[in-house]
Scaffold this active site. Structure first.
Site, PDB file in Angstrom:
ATOM      1  N   LYS A  35      46.427 -15.904  37.583  1.00 54.99           N
ATOM      2  CA  LYS A  35      46.551 -14.456  37.372  1.00 54.99           C
ATOM      3  C   LYS A  35      48.015 -14.046  37.287  1.00 54.99           C
ATOM      4  CE  LYS A  35      42.345 -12.474  39.152  1.00 54.99           C
ATOM      5  NZ  LYS A  35      41.696 -11.420  39.909  1.00 54.99           N
ATOM      6  N   THR A 121      37.149  -1.433  49.867  1.00 58.98           N
ATOM      7  CA  THR A 121      36.019  -0.837  50.583  1.00 58.98           C
ATOM      8  C   THR A 121      35.739  -1.688  51.804  1.00 58.98           C
ATOM      9  OG1 THR A 121      35.139  -0.199  48.470  1.00 58.98           O
ATOM     10  CG2 THR A 121      33.637  -0.057  50.335  1.00 58.98           C
ATOM     11  N   GLU A 151      39.237   4.078  47.030  1.00 60.75           N
ATOM     12  CA  GLU A 151      39.356   4.222  45.577  1.00 60.75           C
ATOM     13  C   GLU A 151      37.977   4.519  44.993  1.00 60.75           C
ATOM     14  OE1 GLU A 151      42.032   4.226  43.472  1.00 60.75           O
ATOM     15  OE2 GLU A 151      40.339   4.826  42.228  1.00 60.75           O
ATOM     16  N   PHE A 152      37.933   5.402  43.997  1.00 60.81           N
ATOM     17  CA  PHE A 152      36.636   5.772  43.417  1.00 60.81           C
ATOM     18  C   PHE A 152      36.539   5.427  41.935  1.00 60.81           C
ATOM     19  CE2 PHE A 152      37.393   8.567  47.057  1.00 60.81           C
ATOM     20  CZ  PHE A 152      36.241   8.339  47.802  1.00 60.81           C
ATOM     21  N   LEU A 153      37.462   4.594  41.440  1.00 57.81           N
ATOM     22  CA  LEU A 153      37.445   4.321  39.993  1.00 57.81           C
ATOM     23  C   LEU A 153      36.197   3.545  39.586  1.00 57.81           C
ATOM     24  CD1 LEU A 153      38.154   1.076  39.428  1.00 57.81           C
ATOM     25  CD2 LEU A 153      40.437   1.826  40.036  1.00 57.81           C
ATOM     26  N   ARG A 154      35.778   3.766  38.329  1.00 59.85           N
ATOM     27  CA  ARG A 154      34.669   2.999  37.751  1.00 59.85           C
ATOM     28  C   ARG A 154      35.235   1.982  36.781  1.00 59.85           C
ATOM     29  NH1 ARG A 154      32.122   8.071  35.073  1.00 59.85           N
ATOM     30  NH2 ARG A 154      34.364   8.410  35.046  1.00 59.85           N
ATOM     31  N   LYS A 204      33.763   6.676  51.447  1.00 60.77           N
ATOM     32  CA  LYS A 204      33.624   5.712  50.353  1.00 60.77           C
ATOM     33  C   LYS A 204      32.198   5.157  50.291  1.00 60.77           C
ATOM     34  CE  LYS A 204      34.418   2.713  47.226  1.00 60.77           C
ATOM     35  NZ  LYS A 204      35.106   2.665  45.977  1.00 60.77           N
ATOM     36  N   GLY A 253      17.206   2.791  33.769  1.00 60.14           N
ATOM     37  CA  GLY A 253      17.533   1.550  33.056  1.00 60.14           C
ATOM     38  C   GLY A 253      17.083   0.349  33.846  1.00 60.14           C
ATOM     39  N   CYS A 260      30.368  -3.064  43.067  1.00 59.73           N
ATOM     40  CA  CYS A 260      30.430  -2.096  44.167  1.00 59.73           C
ATOM     41  C   CYS A 260      29.085  -1.639  44.705  1.00 59.73           C
ATOM     42  CB  CYS A 260      31.254  -0.888  43.732  1.00 59.73           C
ATOM     43  SG  CYS A 260      32.982  -1.325  43.620  1.00 59.73           S
TER      44      CYS A 260
HETATM   45  C1  UDX Z   1      38.102  -4.148  44.994  1.00 57.13           C
HETATM   46  C2  UDX Z   1      38.100  -3.944  46.494  1.00 57.13           C
HETATM   47  O1  UDX Z   1      38.926  -4.846  47.100  1.00 57.13           O
HETATM   48  C3  UDX Z   1      36.732  -3.965  46.999  1.00 57.13           C
HETATM   49  O2  UDX Z   1      36.728  -3.756  48.373  1.00 57.13           O
HETATM   50  C4  UDX Z   1      36.012  -2.866  46.327  1.00 57.13           C
HETATM   51  O3  UDX Z   1      34.736  -2.725  46.812  1.00 57.13           O
HETATM   52  C5  UDX Z   1      35.968  -3.133  44.852  1.00 57.13           C
HETATM   53  O4  UDX Z   1      37.230  -3.239  44.382  1.00 57.13           O
HETATM   54  P1  UDX Z   1      38.191  -5.881  43.164  1.00 57.13           P
HETATM   55  O5  UDX Z   1      39.493  -5.279  42.782  1.00 57.13           O
HETATM   56  O6  UDX Z   1      37.026  -5.717  42.273  1.00 57.13           O
HETATM   57  O7  UDX Z   1      37.778  -5.356  44.620  1.00 57.13           O
HETATM   58  O8  UDX Z   1      38.344  -7.359  43.637  1.00 57.13           O
HETATM   59  P2  UDX Z   1      38.736  -8.628  42.807  1.00 57.13           P
HETATM   60  O9  UDX Z   1      38.648  -8.346  41.371  1.00 57.13           O
HETATM   61  O10 UDX Z   1      37.992  -9.731  43.453  1.00 57.13           O
HETATM   62  O11 UDX Z   1      40.291  -8.746  43.134  1.00 57.13           O
HETATM   63  C6  UDX Z   1      40.832  -9.124  44.337  1.00 57.13           C
HETATM   64  C7  UDX Z   1      42.208  -9.759  44.053  1.00 57.13           C
HETATM   65  O12 UDX Z   1      42.847 -10.062  45.270  1.00 57.13           O
HETATM   66  C8  UDX Z   1      42.123 -11.036  43.232  1.00 57.13           C
HETATM   67  O13 UDX Z   1      43.036 -10.956  42.152  1.00 57.13           O
HETATM   68  C9  UDX Z   1      42.526 -12.133  44.225  1.00 57.13           C
HETATM   69  O14 UDX Z   1      43.185 -13.214  43.595  1.00 57.13           O
HETATM   70  C10 UDX Z   1      43.448 -11.362  45.150  1.00 57.13           C
HETATM   71  N1  UDX Z   1      43.579 -11.916  46.499  1.00 57.13           N
HETATM   72  C11 UDX Z   1      42.494 -12.226  47.221  1.00 57.13           C
HETATM   73  C12 UDX Z   1      44.845 -12.096  47.048  1.00 57.13           C
HETATM   74  O15 UDX Z   1      45.845 -11.816  46.406  1.00 57.13           O
HETATM   75  N2  UDX Z   1      44.959 -12.566  48.320  1.00 57.13           N
HETATM   76  C13 UDX Z   1      43.888 -12.895  49.059  1.00 57.13           C
HETATM   77  O16 UDX Z   1      44.036 -13.339  50.192  1.00 57.13           O
HETATM   78  C14 UDX Z   1      42.602 -12.725  48.487  1.00 57.13           C
HETATM   79  C1  UDX Z   2      30.998   2.490  41.045  1.00 51.93           C
HETATM   80  C2  UDX Z   2      31.312   3.964  41.362  1.00 51.93           C
HETATM   81  O1  UDX Z   2      30.836   4.802  40.291  1.00 51.93           O
HETATM   82  C3  UDX Z   2      32.810   4.152  41.573  1.00 51.93           C
HETATM   83  O2  UDX Z   2      33.085   5.491  41.963  1.00 51.93           O
HETATM   84  C4  UDX Z   2      33.277   3.185  42.664  1.00 51.93           C
HETATM   85  O3  UDX Z   2      34.696   3.285  42.854  1.00 51.93           O
HETATM   86  C5  UDX Z   2      32.918   1.766  42.293  1.00 51.93           C
HETATM   87  O4  UDX Z   2      31.505   1.673  42.062  1.00 51.93           O
HETATM   88  P1  UDX Z   2      31.196   0.926  38.879  1.00 51.93           P
HETATM   89  O5  UDX Z   2      30.407  -0.056  39.662  1.00 51.93           O
HETATM   90  O6  UDX Z   2      32.428   0.478  38.183  1.00 51.93           O
HETATM   91  O7  UDX Z   2      31.617   2.185  39.783  1.00 51.93           O
HETATM   92  O8  UDX Z   2      30.241   1.516  37.737  1.00 51.93           O
HETATM   93  P2  UDX Z   2      29.192   2.708  37.614  1.00 51.93           P
HETATM   94  O9  UDX Z   2      29.516   3.472  36.406  1.00 51.93           O
HETATM   95  O10 UDX Z   2      29.051   3.445  38.891  1.00 51.93           O
HETATM   96  O11 UDX Z   2      27.840   1.909  37.325  1.00 51.93           O
HETATM   97  C6  UDX Z   2      27.247   1.090  38.323  1.00 51.93           C
HETATM   98  C7  UDX Z   2      25.919   0.553  37.841  1.00 51.93           C
HETATM   99  O12 UDX Z   2      24.953   1.600  37.753  1.00 51.93           O
HETATM  100  C8  UDX Z   2      25.951  -0.084  36.439  1.00 51.93           C
HETATM  101  O13 UDX Z   2      25.157  -1.257  36.462  1.00 51.93           O
HETATM  102  C9  UDX Z   2      25.333   0.961  35.547  1.00 51.93           C
HETATM  103  O14 UDX Z   2      24.686   0.395  34.429  1.00 51.93           O
HETATM  104  C10 UDX Z   2      24.331   1.608  36.481  1.00 51.93           C
HETATM  105  N1  UDX Z   2      24.006   3.006  36.162  1.00 51.93           N
HETATM  106  C11 UDX Z   2      24.949   3.974  36.219  1.00 51.93           C
HETATM  107  C12 UDX Z   2      22.689   3.345  35.823  1.00 51.93           C
HETATM  108  O15 UDX Z   2      21.803   2.476  35.765  1.00 51.93           O
HETATM  109  N2  UDX Z   2      22.391   4.654  35.554  1.00 51.93           N
HETATM  110  C13 UDX Z   2      23.321   5.643  35.620  1.00 51.93           C
HETATM  111  O16 UDX Z   2      22.957   6.812  35.375  1.00 51.93           O
HETATM  112  C14 UDX Z   2      24.648   5.296  35.953  1.00 51.93           C
END
Ligand code: UDX
Ligand code: UDX
Length: 435
Positions: A35, A121, A151-154, A204, A253, A260
């Protein structure tokens, strides 16, 4: 301000590039050498619209630097975001090893005042546990505060969600620290809610679990609609006009997947069990979600008279459009069921095929194709799994002609039943008369 972001996953990388874009000096750290090499070359290790451009521009201005050293990042920064992954254990509880390991490394380097911020989270009580670990690792209690800033991003719209958030939550026991962290976000135009650490951690989970319950609620109605001949999309539209309910997250769906909602529902169930509360409502939402995909697969199986010897075409593999993430993707459930019962898969996804190849390994029963059109060749059924825009604009009449059987299952209600029927398909979808 000088900021460190530890972890460059979906959350960490987006946070880092956005804060650098907003004028902060950001150092972002990961422990994965592949990475890091990509990031240093300006290549995003994840597919997320707009992120690679912002990575390149913030690297070019020097606002963003990439490092493999938590120590260096801690020394150089006043505010340190922890954004490493928090995967689930088998029993649904949260694996906190990465967060705690990073906290230990940070703690051993704190020599002057720092604010340590949990972005990941994490279960309720993590903020206090991180504070304990920082101190145990050598940090003086007066030299740090710990804040929860979820964080609440999708995924798929992560950049926009981070640049234009609905709200920013800052959970801290120390008002001065909360005020200092608010300054990071002073150019963001949204409400900032300051709460205790525990409330922020719970906000969260409460938000993600509410979204999960909302989707399961409409999916439960999709089952009723299939039985009684109603159309769940009309039901959702009718409900959505009520401001108290809202139109969003009522799309029936295949159920929720991704990194998440599945992880956070199980995580909160584990936490509430530990606390002695039986969260039956959330448990039921998880059951509805599991049943939703099983029921869909059953319908395809019944229509084909079993999967043995059949070829199933999948349009889309990612858990939702505009991402390459396949964590808890419904495509994997379908691939598993079909191949376990002697069927074959042909599939295409614009960006998620490499991740599925790595997940399932290379074999001769799953064929990766260059397009949706190519998938359909000689298939016994075509299944729309992920509603990528590209799958909505294909020539379905031509596609139908290239198939063994003209059967289409639309798992996302993304296609027009009338158009599909005039293209020659026997069309089935979720929650309607066409079911
Ligand atoms: C994040 C949040 O951490 C999680 O709690 C939330 O619910 C969803 O979003 P995400 O960003 O999706 O998770 O995780 P991931 O894509 O697995 O990335 C984690 C990163 O941390 C990876 O790039 C991994 O290499 C890095 N990492 C992990 C470190 O740098 N050090 C570590 O010890 C473990
Ligand atoms: C979610 C939350 O929306 C975001 O705020 C949080 O930070 C991370 O978790 P994400 O998982 O990226 O985001 O996607 P999201 O758009 O929430 O969709 C989650 C799942 O629900 C997907 O599989 C999507 O297909 C499904 N979905 C979503 C449905 O089946 N119906 C809907 O109306 C909306």
């Amino acid at each position: 301000m000088k900021i460190a972001v530890i972890g460059t996953g979906y959350v960490g990388l987006v946070t880092a590039v956005v804060l650098a874009d907003r004028g902060h000096d950001v150092i972002t750290v990961d422990n994965n050498p592949e990475k890091l090499a990509k990031l240093r070359a300006g290549i995003s290790p994840i597919y997320e619209p707009g992120v690679e451009d912002m990575l390149a521009s913030t690297l070019a201005t020097g606002r963003l630097t990439i490092s493999d050293s938590v120590a260096e990042a801690t020394q150089m920064s006043e505010i340190i975001f922890i954004a490493v992954g928090t995967p689930s254990w088998e029993d649904g509880s949260v694996d906190m090893a990465y967060v705690y390991q990073v906290a230990k490394e940070i703690g051993s380097q704190i020599k002057s005042y720092k604010i340590v911020v949990n972005k990941s989270t994490v279960p309720i009580g993590t903020g206090r546990e991180v504070a304990r670990i920082l101190q145990e690792a050598g940090a003086d209690a007066k030299n740090f505060d710990v804040i929860s800033n979820p964080e609440f991003l999708r995924e798929g719209s992560a950049l926009k969600d981070t640049l234009e958030p609905d709200r920013i939550i800052i959970g801290s026991m120390v008002p001065d620290a909360a005020d200092r962290l608010s300054e990071v976000y002073k150019s963001f135009d949204c409400p900032i809610l300051k709460t205790t650490l525990e409330s922020a951690e719970l906000i969260k989970y409460a938000s993600n679990c509410f979204l999960a319950v909302k989707i399961s609620y409409i999916n439960a109605f999709s089952r009723i609609a299939e039985i009684c001949g109603a159309d769940v999309a009309d039901v959702a539209a009718g409900m959505g006009f009520d401001d108290r309910i809202g139109k969003k997250f009522l799309q029936a769906g295949l159920g929720w997947g991704g990194s998440c909602l599945p992880k956070d529902t199980l995580g909160l169930l584990a936490t509430s069990r530990e606390m002695g509360y039986d969260f039956g409502l959330l448990e039921a939402a998880v059951t509805v979600n599991n049943d939703q995909i099983d029921h869909f697969i059953d319908r395809i199986r019944t229509k084909l008279g079993g999967f043995n010897g059949k070829t199933v075409g999948l349009l889309g593999l990612a858990f939702k459009p505009n991402t390459d993430d396949i964590r808890y993707a419904k495509s994997l459930d379908i691939i598993q069921a079909v191949t376990a019962e002697g069927g074959k898969i042909r599939c295409h996804d614009p960006v998620a095929m490499d991740n599925v190849r790595s997940e399932i390994g290379v074999n001769d029963v799953v064929v990766f194709c260059n397009s949706g059109e190519e998938v359909a060749h000689d298939c016994d059924v075509l299944v729309l799994v992920t509603e990528w825009a590209i799958f909505k604009s294909m020539d379905y009449a031509q596609i139908a002609n290239s198939m063994n059987e003209k059967i289409l299952f639309d798992g996302r209600r993304a296609l027009s039943p009338a158009e599909m029927e005039s293209a020659g398909f026997e069309y089935f979808t979720v929650g309607s008369l066409h079911g």
